[in-house]
Design a protein around this motif. Structure first.
Motif, PDB file in Angstrom:
ATOM      1  N   LEU A  91       0.837  -1.194   0.000  1.00 38.57           N
ATOM      2  CA  LEU A  91       0.000   0.000   0.000  1.00 38.57           C
ATOM      3  C   LEU A  91       0.873   1.246   0.000  1.00 38.57           C
ATOM      4  CD1 LEU A  91      -3.030   1.007   0.419  1.00 38.57           C
ATOM      5  CD2 LEU A  91      -2.400   1.264   2.816  1.00 38.57           C
ATOM      6  N   VAL A  92       0.404   2.267  -0.697  1.00 35.42           N
ATOM      7  CA  VAL A  92       0.995   3.599  -0.559  1.00 35.42           C
ATOM      8  C   VAL A  92       0.255   4.289   0.579  1.00 35.42           C
ATOM      9  CG1 VAL A  92       1.435   5.821  -1.650  1.00 35.42           C
ATOM     10  CG2 VAL A  92       1.595   3.715  -2.994  1.00 35.42           C
ATOM     11  N   GLY A  93       0.938   4.477   1.700  1.00 41.48           N
ATOM     12  CA  GLY A  93       0.329   5.128   2.847  1.00 41.48           C
ATOM     13  C   GLY A  93       0.371   6.640   2.720  1.00 41.48           C
ATOM     14  N   TRP A  94      -0.450   7.290   3.504  1.00 40.39           N
ATOM     15  CA  TRP A  94      -0.525   8.754   3.498  1.00 40.39           C
ATOM     16  C   TRP A  94      -0.533   9.241   4.932  1.00 40.39           C
ATOM     17  CZ3 TRP A  94      -4.297  12.390   5.148  1.00 40.39           C
ATOM     18  CH2 TRP A  94      -4.135  13.694   4.653  1.00 40.39           C
ATOM     19  N   GLU A  95       0.291  10.240   5.208  1.00 44.10           N
ATOM     20  CA  GLU A  95       0.382  10.821   6.546  1.00 44.10           C
ATOM     21  C   GLU A  95       0.065  12.299   6.452  1.00 44.10           C
ATOM     22  OE1 GLU A  95       4.201  11.612   9.057  1.00 44.10           O
ATOM     23  OE2 GLU A  95       3.585   9.529   9.395  1.00 44.10           O
ATOM     24  N   ARG A  96      -0.840  12.752   7.299  1.00 46.68           N
ATOM     25  CA  ARG A  96      -1.330  14.126   7.211  1.00 46.68           C
ATOM     26  C   ARG A  96      -0.258  15.185   7.457  1.00 46.68           C
ATOM     27  NH1 ARG A  96      -5.967  16.327   7.231  1.00 46.68           N
ATOM     28  NH2 ARG A  96      -6.930  14.291   7.545  1.00 46.68           N
ATOM     29  N   GLY A  97       0.553  14.994   8.467  1.00 48.61           N
ATOM     30  CA  GLY A  97       1.456  16.070   8.854  1.00 48.61           C
ATOM     31  C   GLY A  97       0.667  17.211   9.465  1.00 48.61           C
ATOM     32  N   GLU A  98       0.979  18.436   9.088  1.00 52.75           N
ATOM     33  CA  GLU A  98       0.281  19.613   9.609  1.00 52.75           C
ATOM     34  C   GLU A  98      -0.399  20.362   8.466  1.00 52.75           C
ATOM     35  OE1 GLU A  98       3.060  21.985  11.754  1.00 52.75           O
ATOM     36  OE2 GLU A  98       3.405  20.471  13.310  1.00 52.75           O
ATOM     37  N   ASP A  99      -1.603  20.849   8.722  1.00 54.71           N
ATOM     38  CA  ASP A  99      -2.308  21.621   7.701  1.00 54.71           C
ATOM     39  C   ASP A  99      -2.895  22.871   8.331  1.00 54.71           C
ATOM     40  OD1 ASP A  99      -4.414  20.361   9.128  1.00 54.71           O
ATOM     41  OD2 ASP A  99      -4.641  18.840   7.578  1.00 54.71           O
ATOM     42  N   SER A 119      -3.926  13.829  -0.660  1.00 54.83           N
ATOM     43  CA  SER A 119      -3.588  15.120  -1.250  1.00 54.83           C
ATOM     44  C   SER A 119      -2.101  15.378  -1.042  1.00 54.83           C
ATOM     45  CB  SER A 119      -4.407  16.219  -0.567  1.00 54.83           C
ATOM     46  OG  SER A 119      -3.860  17.490  -0.803  1.00 54.83           O
ATOM     47  N   PRO A 120      -1.389  15.913  -2.044  1.00 53.12           N
ATOM     48  CA  PRO A 120       0.034  16.204  -1.863  1.00 53.12           C
ATOM     49  C   PRO A 120       0.245  17.424  -0.983  1.00 53.12           C
ATOM     50  CG  PRO A 120      -0.694  16.991  -4.001  1.00 53.12           C
ATOM     51  CD  PRO A 120      -1.858  16.245  -3.411  1.00 53.12           C
ATOM     52  N   ALA A 121       1.454  17.580  -0.497  1.00 55.12           N
ATOM     53  CA  ALA A 121       1.813  18.741   0.307  1.00 55.12           C
ATOM     54  C   ALA A 121       1.866  19.997  -0.562  1.00 55.12           C
ATOM     55  CB  ALA A 121       3.162  18.524   0.973  1.00 55.12           C
ATOM     56  N   THR A 122       1.712  21.128   0.071  1.00 56.49           N
ATOM     57  CA  THR A 122       1.960  22.394  -0.606  1.00 56.49           C
ATOM     58  C   THR A 122       3.477  22.626  -0.650  1.00 56.49           C
ATOM     59  OG1 THR A 122       1.883  23.634   1.464  1.00 56.49           O
ATOM     60  CG2 THR A 122      -0.189  23.364   0.254  1.00 56.49           C
ATOM     61  N   PRO A 123       3.952  23.524  -1.492  1.00 58.86           N
ATOM     62  CA  PRO A 123       5.359  23.919  -1.392  1.00 58.86           C
ATOM     63  C   PRO A 123       5.629  24.496  -0.003  1.00 58.86           C
ATOM     64  CG  PRO A 123       4.361  24.761  -3.410  1.00 58.86           C
ATOM     65  CD  PRO A 123       3.245  24.212  -2.577  1.00 58.86           C
ATOM     66  N   LEU A 243      -6.524  33.301  -0.242  1.00 57.25           N
ATOM     67  CA  LEU A 243      -6.224  32.376   0.846  1.00 57.25           C
ATOM     68  C   LEU A 243      -4.757  31.985   0.864  1.00 57.25           C
ATOM     69  CD1 LEU A 243      -9.166  29.784   0.639  1.00 57.25           C
ATOM     70  CD2 LEU A 243      -9.119  31.996   1.807  1.00 57.25           C
ATOM     71  N   ARG A 244      -4.317  31.627   2.053  1.00 62.58           N
ATOM     72  CA  ARG A 244      -3.024  30.961   2.202  1.00 62.58           C
ATOM     73  C   ARG A 244      -3.314  29.559   2.743  1.00 62.58           C
ATOM     74  NH1 ARG A 244      -0.579  33.984   5.785  1.00 62.58           N
ATOM     75  NH2 ARG A 244       0.609  35.257   4.297  1.00 62.58           N
ATOM     76  N   LEU A 245      -2.828  28.546   2.041  1.00 66.43           N
ATOM     77  CA  LEU A 245      -3.026  27.151   2.425  1.00 66.43           C
ATOM     78  C   LEU A 245      -1.677  26.480   2.622  1.00 66.43           C
ATOM     79  CD1 LEU A 245      -5.717  26.197  -0.258  1.00 66.43           C
ATOM     80  CD2 LEU A 245      -6.144  26.950   2.093  1.00 66.43           C
ATOM     81  N   SER A 246      -1.609  25.606   3.628  1.00 66.23           N
ATOM     82  CA  SER A 246      -0.347  24.908   3.891  1.00 66.23           C
ATOM     83  C   SER A 246      -0.622  23.474   4.303  1.00 66.23           C
ATOM     84  CB  SER A 246       0.430  25.622   5.003  1.00 66.23           C
ATOM     85  OG  SER A 246       1.626  24.918   5.310  1.00 66.23           O
ATOM     86  N   SER A 247       0.190  22.572   3.810  1.00 68.90           N
ATOM     87  CA  SER A 247       0.103  21.159   4.180  1.00 68.90           C
ATOM     88  C   SER A 247       1.481  20.528   4.074  1.00 68.90           C
ATOM     89  CB  SER A 247      -0.866  20.413   3.259  1.00 68.90           C
ATOM     90  OG  SER A 247      -0.741  19.007   3.416  1.00 68.90           O
ATOM     91  N   THR A 248       1.808  19.687   5.059  1.00 75.27           N
ATOM     92  CA  THR A 248       3.082  18.949   5.017  1.00 75.27           C
ATOM     93  C   THR A 248       2.834  17.454   4.818  1.00 75.27           C
ATOM     94  OG1 THR A 248       3.129  18.666   7.436  1.00 75.27           O
ATOM     95  CG2 THR A 248       4.181  20.648   6.533  1.00 75.27           C
ATOM     96  N   ALA A 249       1.701  17.100   4.213  1.00 72.77           N
ATOM     97  CA  ALA A 249       1.357  15.684   4.013  1.00 72.77           C
ATOM     98  C   ALA A 249       2.434  14.962   3.202  1.00 72.77           C
ATOM     99  CB  ALA A 249       0.017  15.576   3.298  1.00 72.77           C
ATOM    100  N   ARG A 250       2.528  13.657   3.418  1.00 73.26           N
ATOM    101  CA  ARG A 250       3.484  12.860   2.657  1.00 73.26           C
ATOM    102  C   ARG A 250       2.924  11.463   2.415  1.00 73.26           C
ATOM    103  NH1 ARG A 250       6.903   9.006   5.136  1.00 73.26           N
ATOM    104  NH2 ARG A 250       6.352   8.616   7.325  1.00 73.26           N
TER     105      ARG A 250
END
Length: 327
Positions: A91-99, A119-123, A243-250
């Motif tokens: 499986l390809v797992g997904w971890e949220r990180g911080e959003d 969903s991929p991370a933002t820059p 808007l400003r959006l941020s995500s560190t998902a991986r």
């Protein structure tokens, strides 16, 4: 969730899963015995309590899901299930990180949101862009690419209302799944939608998104209902909304698994009745209803039938599936 609700549901599932035969007086009497015994059993409630307390959230492929599966296999054995096994799969797992998210500009405001699954991370530093709003996915599909390119696409289908047949949920989840891909194809910088839920609190509802050609699309988020209302009101006032959006998902390579246990049939063991639910859950809660309760119902239903002394002709198989939420 009450013991009565879980045990009655367990009984109902057990009876529905039985072969379709005429309900004579003897069958009804046997069913009543199983029902009454089930209402005195703690198996369903015990399973929900233990798995949510011991392991909490169980994202597909995570260590907590894997540990919960190992524990559940032992639990099935202790309940008398046979041929208990764990079937692993990659499986390809997904971890949220911080959003995080915010309205920026002359009147800045914080937003409560949650990254959507896979969903991929933002820059680094996030994404800043103007918002373009649509009220249907078809409107987004019909929009000229130039009107979307470089912007944050916002699809707002309006507040979902609870329906007994679930008809309010399906259309919104289709937007959640397919919307990011449509936005990405038009060159959008990111995708947001109103949280798919009937609640009106600031607890956004996550869920998975769809890959396109095997690849993630654009950073995508669900806005809590009050925050979705706020953004929509600002747009209705004719104000430009940025808007400003941020995500560190991986994502990462891992494995999930199915946990399987049987109660072999007495006379037709090769014919199998499958009672299914899933083990994994999203990371924003303990997954008590979705779907620890499902596992509890199926285990308790099978256990109630076995404990009645009325051994089923066919094999009853309980399967606790892995990775249902993302695959």
């Amino acid at each position: 969730m009450s013991l009565r609700l879980l045990t009655v549901s367990a009984l109902a599932l057990g009876l529905v899963a039985a072969p379709a035969v005429a309900q004579d007086a003897r069958t009804e009497a046997q069913a009543a015995v199983i029902r009454d015994a089930a209402l005195k059993s703690n198996v369903a409630l015990d399973y929900v309590t233990q798995i949510t307390t011991r392991f909490g959230p169980r994202p597909a492929g995570s260590r907590s899901e894997q540990q919960a599966a190992a524990w559940a296999a032992d639990y099935l054995r202790a309940q008398g299930f046979q041929n208990v096994r764990i079937e692993e799969f990659p499986l390809v797992g997904w971890e949220r990180g911080e959003d995080s998210g915010a309205i920026i500009g002359a009147h800045p405001q914080p937003l409560v949101l949650a990254a959507l699954g896979h969903s991929p991370a933002t820059p680094r530093g996030g994404i800043e862009a103007d918002v373009v709003r649509f009220t249907t996915l078809d409107d987004l599909r019909a929009a000229p690419d130039a009107s979307v390119r470089g912007k944050i696409v916002y699809v707002d289908l309006g507040q979902m209302h609870p329906m007994q047949d679930g008809s309010g949920y399906g259309p919104q989840t289709r937007v959640r799944g397919a919307g990011p891909g449509v936005a990405a194809a038009k060159g959008a910088a990111a995708f947001i939608l109103r949280s798919v839920g009937s609640d009106e609190n600031r607890l956004p509802h996550t869920g998975t998104t769809q890959y396109v050609d095997g690849k993630a699309t654009v950073p995508s988020f669900a806005l809590s209902a009050p925050d979705a209302d706020q953004v929509s009101r600002l747009i209705a006032l004719g104000e430009p909304v940025r808007l400003r959006l941020s995500s560190t998902a991986r994502t990462y390579q891992t494995h999930s698994q199915n946990v399987i246990g049987d109660l072999p049939g007495a006379t037709r063991p090769d014919e199998i009745i499958v009672l299914g639910s899933h083990m994994d859950s999203w990371d924003q809660g303990t997954g008590a209803i979705d779907d620890a309760a499902g596992g509890a119902i199926t285990i308790a239903a099978a256990k109630a039938i076995a404990a009645s002394g009325q051994r089923a002709a066919r094999t009853i198989r309980v399967v606790l599936y892995g990775s249902e939420e993302v695959a």
